[in-house]
Design an enzyme around this catalytic site. Sequence first.
Site, PDB file in Angstrom:
ATOM      1  N   ILE A 136     -30.808  67.105  14.220  1.00  0.00           N
ATOM      2  CA  ILE A 136     -30.526  68.149  13.113  1.00  0.00           C
ATOM      3  C   ILE A 136     -29.670  67.651  12.261  1.00  0.00           C
ATOM      4  O   ILE A 136     -29.378  67.952  11.117  1.00  0.00           O
ATOM      5  CB  ILE A 136     -30.088  69.404  13.465  1.00  0.00           C
ATOM      6  CG1 ILE A 136     -28.976  69.260  14.766  1.00  0.00           C
ATOM      7  CG2 ILE A 136     -31.144  70.300  14.282  1.00  0.00           C
ATOM      8  CD1 ILE A 136     -28.219  70.724  15.034  1.00  0.00           C
ATOM      9  N   GLY A 137     -29.026  66.282  12.600  1.00  0.00           N
ATOM     10  CA  GLY A 137     -27.929  65.704  11.679  1.00  0.00           C
ATOM     11  C   GLY A 137     -27.597  64.451  12.008  1.00  0.00           C
ATOM     12  O   GLY A 137     -27.723  64.022  13.194  1.00  0.00           O
ATOM     13  N   GLY A 139     -24.054  61.627  11.215  1.00  0.00           N
ATOM     14  CA  GLY A 139     -22.814  61.579  10.468  1.00  0.00           C
ATOM     15  C   GLY A 139     -22.433  60.192  11.123  1.00  0.00           C
ATOM     16  O   GLY A 139     -22.817  59.519  12.019  1.00  0.00           O
ATOM     17  N   GLY A 140     -21.023  59.880  10.488  1.00  0.00           N
ATOM     18  CA  GLY A 140     -20.394  58.721  11.250  1.00  0.00           C
ATOM     19  C   GLY A 140     -20.171  58.647  12.571  1.00  0.00           C
ATOM     20  O   GLY A 140     -20.038  57.346  13.058  1.00  0.00           O
ATOM     21  N   PHE A 141     -20.216  59.747  12.919  1.00  0.00           N
ATOM     22  CA  PHE A 141     -19.727  59.911  14.718  1.00  0.00           C
ATOM     23  C   PHE A 141     -21.036  59.720  15.348  1.00  0.00           C
ATOM     24  O   PHE A 141     -20.879  58.817  16.471  1.00  0.00           O
ATOM     25  CB  PHE A 141     -19.198  61.239  14.921  1.00  0.00           C
ATOM     26  CG  PHE A 141     -19.071  61.643  16.207  1.00  0.00           C
ATOM     27  CD1 PHE A 141     -17.711  61.173  16.649  1.00  0.00           C
ATOM     28  CD2 PHE A 141     -19.971  62.283  17.062  1.00  0.00           C
ATOM     29  CE1 PHE A 141     -17.460  61.407  18.038  1.00  0.00           C
ATOM     30  CE2 PHE A 141     -19.796  62.677  18.460  1.00  0.00           C
ATOM     31  CZ  PHE A 141     -18.433  62.177  18.834  1.00  0.00           C
ATOM     32  N   GLY A 142     -22.076  59.954  14.708  1.00  0.00           N
ATOM     33  CA  GLY A 142     -23.470  59.789  15.568  1.00  0.00           C
ATOM     34  C   GLY A 142     -24.487  60.866  15.067  1.00  0.00           C
ATOM     35  O   GLY A 142     -24.380  61.295  13.965  1.00  0.00           O
ATOM     36  N   VAL A 144     -26.662  64.408  15.730  1.00  0.00           N
ATOM     37  CA  VAL A 144     -26.600  65.551  16.303  1.00  0.00           C
ATOM     38  C   VAL A 144     -27.866  66.569  16.587  1.00  0.00           C
ATOM     39  O   VAL A 144     -28.801  66.153  15.653  1.00  0.00           O
ATOM     40  CB  VAL A 144     -25.927  66.766  15.153  1.00  0.00           C
ATOM     41  CG1 VAL A 144     -25.522  67.945  15.536  1.00  0.00           C
ATOM     42  CG2 VAL A 144     -24.523  65.786  14.478  1.00  0.00           C
ATOM     43  N   ASP A 256     -10.578  66.835   5.898  1.00  0.00           N
ATOM     44  CA  ASP A 256     -11.931  66.502   5.372  1.00  0.00           C
ATOM     45  C   ASP A 256     -12.551  67.730   4.984  1.00  0.00           C
ATOM     46  O   ASP A 256     -13.735  67.965   5.276  1.00  0.00           O
ATOM     47  CB  ASP A 256     -12.368  65.579   6.366  1.00  0.00           C
ATOM     48  CG  ASP A 256     -13.578  64.866   5.532  1.00  0.00           C
ATOM     49  OD1 ASP A 256     -13.684  64.503   4.473  1.00  0.00           O
ATOM     50  OD2 ASP A 256     -14.456  64.288   6.197  1.00  0.00           O
TER      51      ASP A 256
END
Length: 450
Positions: A136-137, A139-142, A144, A256
Amino acid sequence: MDGRLSPALQTSSPARRNSSSSQALTVYSQAPRKKPNKILRSVKAAVKKFTNIIIFRSKGAKPKSTTPDTSSIHRRDVSYSASAPSTETNITSTSTLRHSESYGSSTSLNAQLGTFNFSIKDIHEATGKFSSKYEIGKGGFGIVYKGRFRDGSLVAIKRAKQSIYNPSLSKEFKNEVLTLSRIEHQNLVRLFGYLEHGDERILVLEYVGNGTLKDHLDGRMGNVLEMAERLDIAIDVAHAVTYLHTYTELTIIHRDIKPSNILITEKLKAKVSDFGLARLASEDPGATHISTQAKGTAGYMDPEYLRTYQLTEKSDVYSFGVLLVELVSGRHPIEQNRPAKERSTVKWAMQKLKEREAVLVMDPSVRRNPASTYAAEAMLKLARQCVAPTRQLRPSMKRCVEVLWEIRKNHRDRVASSTPRRASANFADKKQPARPQHDEDGDRHKYISV
Ligand SMILES: Nc1ncnc2c1ncn2[C@@H]1O[C@H](COP(=O)(O)OP(=O)(O)OP(=O)(O)O)[C@@H](O)[C@H]1O
């Protein structure tokens, strides 16, 4: 002191409405470390808490009892699992859920997750072994994933990318776990659990299924947020950030705040997410700021923080001010494709406010009527205080909440008093399609009524 810009750690989103630059750069700069001992102490304390309270690396470990967070809006019932299969390190910190149905997210959980000790097998089952079908998404983290556990619980599963083993990202990961798991508020995305398994680092979060505020403002959700809804969202966000600043055990600075970090429920309630960049403020009650690395997203970052590397709650207030301007205008903070004087949305909006033309800042897709134009102007006036150049001049988040409540009350009064006129087909209360009117300079910033 050295400073450098790194590539964004942000989700790359579809093309934006005005094809403007999102400027989603994450800025890293090494801060001067003026109070190393204090920082070290605070990091040590955080790590200690992290180990004691949140994560149990070995089977059978018992948590130390934690002081109940009496200032929480909802007290947490934390249950711990130490029942991982011997082949894996299974770490959970789950909570009995008490979702308010009115918030419309992850609703089928019915307090079951608190007793459901998930393992990597459950995560695999829930996500089809991290199938792209469930993505579903990003980001910089990984990545989702949307997942459903065997008991029907719907959750968001954040899988850290492998580069998370880079020590600084790993720190960010643990930081996110620590911060998220300690807080509970209806306007904050809830962390249900955390799991380490071999190379995997996984967060299980409350699923909030109606896109981000950015999606809504950019028109990707197929709806237009009216001014009353924008005001409600501003209040939800202000509540969440006030909670982080004021009512958690330690002050938490989000760092953020921006529309892509605000998730929206089916009922258009806002929940602030992504605490990956959050840092716990200094534990020293006498400290007025902490010196740290400058992190955040360009366009939303407090200029004083960028200049001094001194982080305070007022940096969040600055970002919140930018968010208010975005809510009113529907524009991104930086609009590369606009005429020069409109590229910085905040500057442009503040100039229009000064010229008593706040109405021109309003998102053209929002209905114009006395109530909405009042709310737009009042929100911009609050934004002007929030983006003041120095932190002393900015209000606290708590004060922002109070001002927004007042704006909402006045807005509602105006809506109520204009109702009879609306019944008599007041044309002024019609929704304004985006009809750019070219003025003599060729600027496309004026909109006409139809
Ligand atoms: N709890 C959630 N419920 C539903 N969708 C979510 C949830 N968390 C994240 N998402 C979706 O996944 C996307 C990426 O999530 P997120 O931005 O939190 O990842 P990240 O790696 O932490 O990003 P960042 O680069 O900003 O740190 C979001 O824009 C959103 O669409």
